[in-house]
Design an enzyme around this catalytic site. Structure first.
Site, mmCIF file in Angstrom:
data_model
loop_
_atom_site.group_PDB
_atom_site.id
_atom_site.type_symbol
_atom_site.label_atom_id
_atom_site.label_comp_id
_atom_site.label_asym_id
_atom_site.label_seq_id
_atom_site.Cartn_x
_atom_site.Cartn_y
_atom_site.Cartn_z
ATOM 1 N N ARG A 1 0.874 -1.179 0.000
ATOM 2 C CA ARG A 1 0.000 0.000 0.000
ATOM 3 C C ARG A 1 0.912 1.230 0.000
ATOM 4 O O ARG A 1 1.670 1.447 0.930
ATOM 5 C CB ARG A 1 -0.869 -0.022 1.248
ATOM 6 C CG ARG A 1 -1.818 1.157 1.379
ATOM 7 C CD ARG A 1 -2.473 1.136 2.747
ATOM 8 N NE ARG A 1 -3.294 -0.069 2.901
ATOM 9 C CZ ARG A 1 -4.592 -0.128 2.576
ATOM 10 N NH1 ARG A 1 -5.188 0.936 2.095
ATOM 11 N NH2 ARG A 1 -5.267 -1.237 2.742
ATOM 12 N N PHE A 2 0.861 1.996 -1.070
ATOM 13 C CA PHE A 2 1.700 3.184 -1.154
ATOM 14 C C PHE A 2 1.100 4.305 -0.311
ATOM 15 O O PHE A 2 -0.044 4.189 0.166
ATOM 16 C CB PHE A 2 1.896 3.581 -2.625
ATOM 17 C CG PHE A 2 2.607 2.509 -3.417
ATOM 18 C CD1 PHE A 2 3.954 2.243 -3.180
ATOM 19 C CD2 PHE A 2 1.935 1.726 -4.360
ATOM 20 C CE1 PHE A 2 4.608 1.237 -3.874
ATOM 21 C CE2 PHE A 2 2.589 0.721 -5.054
ATOM 22 C CZ PHE A 2 3.930 0.473 -4.819
ATOM 23 N N HIS B 1 5.259 7.202 -3.944
ATOM 24 C CA HIS B 1 4.569 6.932 -5.209
ATOM 25 C C HIS B 1 3.743 8.161 -5.629
ATOM 26 O O HIS B 1 2.504 8.055 -5.771
ATOM 27 C CB HIS B 1 3.635 5.723 -5.015
ATOM 28 C CG HIS B 1 3.780 4.626 -6.031
ATOM 29 N ND1 HIS B 1 4.874 3.798 -6.085
ATOM 30 C CD2 HIS B 1 2.968 4.218 -7.048
ATOM 31 C CE1 HIS B 1 4.713 2.923 -7.073
ATOM 32 N NE2 HIS B 1 3.569 3.163 -7.680
ATOM 33 N N GLY C 1 4.215 5.511 -13.597
ATOM 34 C CA GLY C 1 5.587 5.879 -13.963
ATOM 35 C C GLY C 1 6.532 6.068 -12.790
ATOM 36 O O GLY C 1 7.666 6.498 -12.973
ATOM 37 N N TYR D 1 14.849 -7.048 -6.359
ATOM 38 C CA TYR D 1 14.627 -5.593 -6.286
ATOM 39 C C TYR D 1 13.357 -5.283 -5.479
ATOM 40 O O TYR D 1 13.374 -4.451 -4.571
ATOM 41 C CB TYR D 1 14.542 -5.050 -7.717
ATOM 42 C CG TYR D 1 14.039 -3.635 -7.874
ATOM 43 C CD1 TYR D 1 14.775 -2.548 -7.399
ATOM 44 C CD2 TYR D 1 12.832 -3.374 -8.529
ATOM 45 C CE1 TYR D 1 14.318 -1.247 -7.569
ATOM 46 C CE2 TYR D 1 12.373 -2.076 -8.706
ATOM 47 C CZ TYR D 1 13.111 -1.018 -8.221
ATOM 48 O OH TYR D 1 12.653 0.267 -8.386
HETATM 49 N N1 LIG Z 1 5.328 -5.720 -4.925
HETATM 50 C C1 LIG Z 1 6.140 -4.684 -4.935
HETATM 51 N N2 LIG Z 1 7.110 -4.591 -4.001
HETATM 52 C C2 LIG Z 1 7.948 -3.535 -4.003
HETATM 53 N N3 LIG Z 1 7.916 -2.527 -4.892
HETATM 54 C C3 LIG Z 1 6.971 -2.572 -5.832
HETATM 55 C C4 LIG Z 1 6.028 -3.640 -5.909
HETATM 56 N N4 LIG Z 1 5.214 -3.414 -6.962
HETATM 57 C C5 LIG Z 1 5.633 -2.254 -7.509
HETATM 58 N N5 LIG Z 1 6.700 -1.742 -6.842
HETATM 59 C C6 LIG Z 1 7.438 -0.510 -7.165
HETATM 60 O O1 LIG Z 1 6.587 0.306 -7.928
HETATM 61 C C7 LIG Z 1 7.109 0.465 -9.255
HETATM 62 C C8 LIG Z 1 5.965 0.445 -10.264
HETATM 63 O O2 LIG Z 1 5.208 1.635 -10.077
HETATM 64 P P1 LIG Z 1 4.577 2.371 -11.347
HETATM 65 O O3 LIG Z 1 4.015 3.686 -10.899
HETATM 66 O O4 LIG Z 1 3.697 1.434 -12.089
HETATM 67 O O5 LIG Z 1 5.908 2.685 -12.185
HETATM 68 P P2 LIG Z 1 6.205 2.267 -13.704
HETATM 69 O O6 LIG Z 1 4.958 2.649 -14.490
HETATM 70 O O7 LIG Z 1 7.414 3.057 -14.060
HETATM 71 O O8 LIG Z 1 6.463 0.790 -13.684
HETATM 72 C C9 LIG Z 1 8.098 -0.675 -9.449
HETATM 73 O O9 LIG Z 1 9.131 -0.364 -10.374
HETATM 74 C C10 LIG Z 1 8.666 -0.790 -8.045
HETATM 75 O O10 LIG Z 1 9.624 0.232 -7.841
HETATM 76 MG MG LIG Z 2 3.319 1.226 -14.203
#
Ligand SMILES: Nc1ncnc2c1ncn2[C@@H]1O[C@H](COP(=O)(O)OP(=O)(O)O)[C@@H](O)[C@H]1O
Ligand SMILES: [Mg+2]
Length: 182
Positions: A57-58, A104, A109, A145
């Site tokens: 949850r962001f 977030h 993005g 990651y």
């Molecule tokens: N389950 C997860 N655990 C940790 N970080 C996550 C998870 N899911 C997404 N993220 C983080 O959120 C990012 C994706 O967010 P998003 O706003 O969709 O970015 P993008 O569109 O550039 O992929 C991933 O690159 C990672 O940094």
């Molecule tokens: Mg995305």
């Protein structure tokens, strides 16, 4: 389209952002806007809905203002990166990356944007953009990651710091000998 625009916006930012510039939330919003303004209305705009991905949850939008000022504090503590050695830089990038992804700020993005900010920090310290290795072993690398990020969200930055140090080392090796490393 997003990838092509990202490459152009990144190139411009690398020329424009000074090695002794403090990175701010305003600057980060400007990066997001410069990348996506031709595609989306929300470019550079702070999101207005709550977001959950998998189990994460962001930052809730109710506290977004507070989260953004906390992010600004972290950025002010960790940047500019000019003069940092690899260990200091890995620490600074890990701290900022965990905070930025957790907050977030944008609807979409955030991952690419946060890795872009990491690249700007690396350049400030005289390193090439990070080589995370997502291309050659996507499953394993992305898994590590994400796990390192989740520990970072809980304020344990050690795994993320190790991952960033590896990504910086790989980037330096690649820059020195692109053929041997490919
Ligand atoms: N389950 C997860 N655990 C940790 N970080 C996550 C998870 N899911 C997404 N993220 C983080 O959120 C990012 C994706 O967010 P998003 O706003 O969709 O970015 P993008 O569109 O550039 O992929 C991933 O690159 C990672 O940094
Ligand atoms: Mg995305």
């Amino acid at each position: 389209m997003e990838a092509a625009l990202l490459a152009v916006a990144q190139g411009r930012s690398y020329l424009e952002i000074e090695t002794d510039a403090v990175i701010t939330v305003e600057l980060v919003r400007g990066l997001h806007r410069s990348w996506l303004e031709r595609l989306y209305d929300f470019a550079g705009e702070i999101r207005t809905i709550d977001l959950i991905k998998d189990t994460v949850r962001f930052a809730p939008i109710t506290y977004m203002e507070r989260s953004l000022s906390e992010l600004d504090k972290v950025l002010a503590d960790q940047t500019p990166c000019e003069g940092m050695d690899i260990d200091q830089l890995a620490g600074a990038i890990a701290r900022v990356h965990a905070e930025l992804v957790l907050v977030h700020p944008f609807r979409e993005g955030n991952g690419r944007l946060s890795r872009w900010v990491a690249d700007i920090m690396a350049l400030q310290a005289g390193f090439p953009p990070l080589e995370w290795g997502f291309d050659w072993d996507p499953e394993e690398r992305r898994g590590r990651y994400f796990a390192a990020l989740r520990r970072g969200f809980a304020m344990d930055f050690s795994s993320l710091e190790n991952l960033v140090r590896e990504a910086l080392t790989a980037a330096v090796r690649l820059a020195e000998d692109p053929i041997a490393e490919s």
